[in-house]
Design a protein around this motif. Structure first.
Motif, PDB file in Angstrom:
ATOM      1  N   LEU A 121       0.822  -1.197   0.000  1.00 39.18           N
ATOM      2  CA  LEU A 121       0.000   0.000   0.000  1.00 39.18           C
ATOM      3  C   LEU A 121       0.863   1.256   0.000  1.00 39.18           C
ATOM      4  O   LEU A 121       0.494   2.283  -0.551  1.00 39.18           O
ATOM      5  N   GLY A 122       2.046   1.163   0.624  1.00 42.17           N
ATOM      6  CA  GLY A 122       2.935   2.315   0.705  1.00 42.17           C
ATOM      7  C   GLY A 122       4.265   1.920   1.313  1.00 42.17           C
ATOM      8  O   GLY A 122       4.484   0.753   1.645  1.00 42.17           O
ATOM      9  N   ALA A 123       5.138   2.927   1.452  1.00 34.86           N
ATOM     10  CA  ALA A 123       6.477   2.657   1.971  1.00 34.86           C
ATOM     11  C   ALA A 123       6.965   3.810   2.840  1.00 34.86           C
ATOM     12  O   ALA A 123       6.582   4.962   2.636  1.00 34.86           O
ATOM     13  N   LEU A 124       7.810   3.471   3.781  1.00 33.41           N
ATOM     14  CA  LEU A 124       8.535   4.444   4.586  1.00 33.41           C
ATOM     15  C   LEU A 124       9.998   4.331   4.185  1.00 33.41           C
ATOM     16  O   LEU A 124      10.609   3.271   4.351  1.00 33.41           O
ATOM     17  N   VAL A 125      10.549   5.390   3.608  1.00 34.30           N
ATOM     18  CA  VAL A 125      11.961   5.413   3.234  1.00 34.30           C
ATOM     19  C   VAL A 125      12.711   6.114   4.360  1.00 34.30           C
ATOM     20  O   VAL A 125      12.514   7.303   4.607  1.00 34.30           O
ATOM     21  N   GLU A 182       9.353   5.922  -6.580  1.00 34.38           N
ATOM     22  CA  GLU A 182       8.820   6.878  -7.555  1.00 34.38           C
ATOM     23  C   GLU A 182       8.524   6.179  -8.875  1.00 34.38           C
ATOM     24  O   GLU A 182       7.436   6.347  -9.436  1.00 34.38           O
ATOM     25  N   SER A 183       9.468   5.397  -9.380  1.00 33.29           N
ATOM     26  CA  SER A 183       9.267   4.740 -10.678  1.00 33.29           C
ATOM     27  C   SER A 183       8.221   3.631 -10.606  1.00 33.29           C
ATOM     28  O   SER A 183       7.526   3.376 -11.583  1.00 33.29           O
ATOM     29  N   ALA A 184       8.081   2.984  -9.449  1.00 27.77           N
ATOM     30  CA  ALA A 184       7.086   1.918  -9.279  1.00 27.77           C
ATOM     31  C   ALA A 184       5.690   2.469  -8.991  1.00 27.77           C
ATOM     32  O   ALA A 184       4.713   1.716  -9.024  1.00 27.77           O
ATOM     33  N   GLY A 185       5.604   3.766  -8.696  1.00 26.25           N
ATOM     34  CA  GLY A 185       4.304   4.361  -8.384  1.00 26.25           C
ATOM     35  C   GLY A 185       3.754   3.978  -7.021  1.00 26.25           C
ATOM     36  O   GLY A 185       2.543   4.003  -6.803  1.00 26.25           O
ATOM     37  N   VAL A 186       4.634   3.627  -6.108  1.00 25.78           N
ATOM     38  CA  VAL A 186       4.223   3.269  -4.748  1.00 25.78           C
ATOM     39  C   VAL A 186       4.285   4.524  -3.883  1.00 25.78           C
ATOM     40  O   VAL A 186       5.340   5.160  -3.796  1.00 25.78           O
TER      41      VAL A 186
END
Length: 183
Positions: free
Chosen positions: A93-97, A115-119
């Motif tokens: 669903l999302g990510a924490l970088v 960014e490129s994966a659209g996540v």
């Protein structure tokens, strides 16, 4: 309902600690002892006490309520393990970088990947001792991320702090879902 969140970033930024501090149960980790072979590849100068590194992933879970359970997947931080990321992010669903401001460039691959994966993702600035003090706007500029990408400070060792950072990720995912919904 299962909700998958990715925890990513460079080597030694606190991904394993983040997953472990919030997980309801003992997290699964794939930590291996660092060897002299990796010494020319992994820069541990800012983490001299670090003796292990993640070689596949970390996994933890957190029950939000009776109907929602977060599944946290921590990525390995080294580029040589990047081939696993496609499988790890599937269904996320999302990510924490996570960022250590002493070495911002270590999180560039993760930012670029999401960014490129659209996540949808948020930047989590882990509070390390003796870190560089950058404003969130300076950090946003250094990472070349849009204003829509949230930047939040947190302490990977503190459950409440990690919870708050993950809530920002969930808000970001909701924002993206609403923006993508047909009107």
């Amino acid at each position: 309902m299962p909700v998958k969140i990715i925890v990513a970033g460079g080597f030694g930024v606190g991904k394993t600690t983040t997953v472990g501090s919030i997980s309801d149960s003992m997290p699964l980790t794939t930590e291996a002892v660092m060897t002299s072979v990796g010494s020319g590849i992994d820069d541990s100068s800012l983490t001299p006490d670090k003796r292990t590194t993640t070689v596949a992933m970390d996994f933890g879970s957190l029950a939000i309520d009776e109907g929602i359970k977060l599944y946290l997947f921590g990525t390995p931080g080294q580029d040589r393990f990047g081939f696993m990321w496609g499988d790890l992010i599937r269904g996320a669903l999302g990510a924490l970088v996570i960022v250590d401001t002493r070495r911002i460039e270590d999180c560039f691959p993760a930012v670029d990947y999401f960014e490129s994966a659209g996540v949808p993702f948020a930047i989590g600035v882990n509070r390390f001792p003796a870190r560089e003090h950058l404003s969130y706007e300076e950090l946003r500029w250094a990472l070349a991320v849009d204003q829509e990408v949230p930047v939040v400070g947190f302490d990977a060792r503190d459950k409440v702090s990690v919870r708050d950072a993950l809530l920002v990720v969930l808000d970001q995912a909701l924002f993206f879902a609403q923006a993508a919904a047909p009107t």
